[in-house]
Design a protein around this motif. Structure first.
Motif, PDB file in Angstrom:
ATOM      1  N   SER A 108      44.000  53.350  40.970  1.00 58.87           N
ATOM      2  CA  SER A 108      44.335  54.455  41.878  1.00 58.87           C
ATOM      3  C   SER A 108      44.313  55.809  41.187  1.00 58.87           C
ATOM      4  O   SER A 108      44.090  56.829  41.831  1.00 58.87           O
ATOM      5  CB  SER A 108      45.699  54.219  42.527  1.00 58.87           C
ATOM      6  N   ARG A 109      44.528  55.853  39.884  1.00 60.20           N
ATOM      7  CA  ARG A 109      44.570  57.122  39.147  1.00 60.20           C
ATOM      8  C   ARG A 109      43.190  57.576  38.678  1.00 60.20           C
ATOM      9  O   ARG A 109      43.038  58.652  38.143  1.00 60.20           O
ATOM     10  CB  ARG A 109      45.495  57.036  37.933  1.00 60.20           C
ATOM     11  N   GLY A 110      42.183  56.730  38.844  1.00 56.14           N
ATOM     12  CA  GLY A 110      40.833  57.104  38.425  1.00 56.14           C
ATOM     13  C   GLY A 110      40.693  57.223  36.915  1.00 56.14           C
ATOM     14  O   GLY A 110      39.846  57.961  36.423  1.00 56.14           O
ATOM     15  N   ILE A 111      41.513  56.503  36.172  1.00 64.48           N
ATOM     16  CA  ILE A 111      41.490  56.542  34.715  1.00 64.48           C
ATOM     17  C   ILE A 111      40.252  55.799  34.216  1.00 64.48           C
ATOM     18  O   ILE A 111      39.882  54.750  34.737  1.00 64.48           O
ATOM     19  CB  ILE A 111      42.759  55.870  34.134  1.00 64.48           C
ATOM     20  N   SER A 112      39.622  56.352  33.200  1.00 68.12           N
ATOM     21  CA  SER A 112      38.457  55.699  32.610  1.00 68.12           C
ATOM     22  C   SER A 112      38.909  54.444  31.854  1.00 68.12           C
ATOM     23  O   SER A 112      39.832  54.500  31.046  1.00 68.12           O
ATOM     24  CB  SER A 112      37.763  56.669  31.661  1.00 68.12           C
ATOM     25  N   PHE A 113      38.283  53.316  32.140  1.00 66.27           N
ATOM     26  CA  PHE A 113      38.582  52.078  31.439  1.00 66.27           C
ATOM     27  C   PHE A 113      37.324  51.248  31.361  1.00 66.27           C
ATOM     28  O   PHE A 113      36.313  51.567  31.975  1.00 66.27           O
ATOM     29  CB  PHE A 113      39.715  51.297  32.121  1.00 66.27           C
ATOM     30  N   ARG A 114      37.405  50.181  30.599  1.00 60.70           N
ATOM     31  CA  ARG A 114      36.290  49.250  30.487  1.00 60.70           C
ATOM     32  C   ARG A 114      36.854  47.836  30.439  1.00 60.70           C
ATOM     33  O   ARG A 114      38.021  47.654  30.104  1.00 60.70           O
ATOM     34  CB  ARG A 114      35.467  49.535  29.239  1.00 60.70           C
ATOM     35  N   SER A 115      36.055  46.862  30.790  1.00 65.30           N
ATOM     36  CA  SER A 115      36.503  45.479  30.669  1.00 65.30           C
ATOM     37  C   SER A 115      36.784  45.186  29.212  1.00 65.30           C
ATOM     38  O   SER A 115      36.168  45.777  28.316  1.00 65.30           O
ATOM     39  CB  SER A 115      35.429  44.517  31.179  1.00 65.30           C
ATOM     40  N   HIS A 116      37.689  44.290  28.977  1.00 64.80           N
ATOM     41  CA  HIS A 116      38.099  43.983  27.615  1.00 64.80           C
ATOM     42  C   HIS A 116      38.345  42.486  27.526  1.00 64.80           C
ATOM     43  O   HIS A 116      38.908  41.901  28.455  1.00 64.80           O
ATOM     44  CB  HIS A 116      39.389  44.748  27.291  1.00 64.80           C
ATOM     45  N   PRO A 117      37.948  41.862  26.424  1.00 66.97           N
ATOM     46  CA  PRO A 117      38.221  40.428  26.290  1.00 66.97           C
ATOM     47  C   PRO A 117      39.727  40.169  26.360  1.00 66.97           C
ATOM     48  O   PRO A 117      40.522  40.972  25.881  1.00 66.97           O
ATOM     49  CB  PRO A 117      37.687  40.080  24.894  1.00 66.97           C
ATOM     50  N   TYR A 118      40.115  39.049  26.956  1.00 63.35           N
ATOM     51  CA  TYR A 118      41.524  38.713  27.068  1.00 63.35           C
ATOM     52  C   TYR A 118      42.110  38.471  25.685  1.00 63.35           C
ATOM     53  O   TYR A 118      41.492  37.831  24.845  1.00 63.35           O
ATOM     54  CB  TYR A 118      41.705  37.451  27.919  1.00 63.35           C
ATOM     55  N   LEU A 119      43.303  38.992  25.453  1.00 59.28           N
ATOM     56  CA  LEU A 119      43.983  38.808  24.176  1.00 59.28           C
ATOM     57  C   LEU A 119      45.320  38.131  24.410  1.00 59.28           C
ATOM     58  O   LEU A 119      46.072  38.528  25.297  1.00 59.28           O
ATOM     59  CB  LEU A 119      44.238  40.158  23.501  1.00 59.28           C
ATOM     60  N   SER A 120      45.636  37.133  23.632  1.00 58.83           N
ATOM     61  CA  SER A 120      46.935  36.493  23.765  1.00 58.83           C
ATOM     62  C   SER A 120      47.877  36.887  22.647  1.00 58.83           C
ATOM     63  O   SER A 120      49.019  36.457  22.617  1.00 58.83           O
ATOM     64  CB  SER A 120      46.768  34.976  23.808  1.00 58.83           C
ATOM     65  N   VAL A 121      47.390  37.690  21.691  1.00 56.78           N
ATOM     66  CA  VAL A 121      48.245  38.135  20.593  1.00 56.78           C
ATOM     67  C   VAL A 121      48.389  39.648  20.657  1.00 56.78           C
ATOM     68  O   VAL A 121      47.607  40.337  21.304  1.00 56.78           O
ATOM     69  CB  VAL A 121      47.661  37.727  19.219  1.00 56.78           C
ATOM     70  N   GLY A 122      49.428  40.184  20.014  1.00 50.03           N
ATOM     71  CA  GLY A 122      49.662  41.620  19.996  1.00 50.03           C
ATOM     72  C   GLY A 122      50.975  41.957  20.675  1.00 50.03           C
ATOM     73  O   GLY A 122      51.573  41.145  21.366  1.00 50.03           O
ATOM     74  N   GLN A 123      51.397  43.165  20.474  1.00 42.45           N
ATOM     75  CA  GLN A 123      52.678  43.603  21.013  1.00 42.45           C
ATOM     76  C   GLN A 123      52.534  44.176  22.409  1.00 42.45           C
ATOM     77  O   GLN A 123      51.632  44.958  22.674  1.00 42.45           O
ATOM     78  CB  GLN A 123      53.275  44.669  20.084  1.00 42.45           C
TER      79      GLN A 123
END
Length: 172
Positions: A108-123
């Motif tokens: 809804s905000r029109g923010i630029s993004f891209r697809s990203h591989p799913y990650l199960s690790v990280g904070q």
């Protein structure tokens, strides 16, 4: 089928036939099921023209907000193009509302993004200020020398990534 209120319903991921997401979503809406089909606009070029097309952000998936009962699942499963609920034993696993709302906010905000591989690790982190305040996701290593927030729908193992330069974040 009556409308479910937020307190007695949950979001579920539904898998569809390939390239059938929009048709399944339209049929579910005709059945009075609350549907969320995140779409992204891409420019496609053919030999004779260029056109912007809306494509599903998560191919072969859409989301439904229904009660957690068999009676609520049956009309969804009887929808042309729907193959199954994603999750435990095909009955589906509820998706935390913050995950669905975070994707909705990005779109809804029109923010630029891209697809990203799913990650199960990280904070897990939350954006503290700006137009994306409250969006939660996973902070990953720097991508192209920019800290990146990955917003994930865990049950379907799909994610989108946004650059965090200029945003304040905190642990979620």
């Amino acid at each position: 089928m009556g409308e479910a209120t937020r307190s007695d319903s949950a979001w579920f991921a539904v898998q569809t036939w390939p390239r059938y997401e929009k048709k399944a979503a339209a049929e579910l809406e005709r059945k009075a099921v609350e549907v969320f089909l995140p779409l992204t606009t891409e420019k496609h070029k053919w030999s004779d023209r260029t056109r912007r097309v809306e494509l599903p952000l998560f191919p072969s998936y859409l989301f439904v907000n229904i009660r957690e009962t068999l009676e609520s699942r049956v009309p969804v499963l009887r929808t042309n193009g729907v193959t199954n609920f994603v999750g435990v034993r095909g009955i589906g696993t509820p998706i935390p509302e913050i995950q669905v709302e975070s994707v909705r906010t990005l779109l809804s905000r029109g923010i630029s993004f891209r697809s990203h591989p799913y990650l199960s690790v990280g904070q897990r982190v939350r954006i503290l200020s700006g137009s994306l305040r409250g969006v939660e996701g996973v902070l990953t290593d720097k991508v192209d020398d920019d800290p990146t927030l990955v917003v994930s729908i865990q049950i379907i193992q799909r994610s989108v990534a946004i650059r965090l330069r200029g945003y304040q974040i905190e642990a979620a």
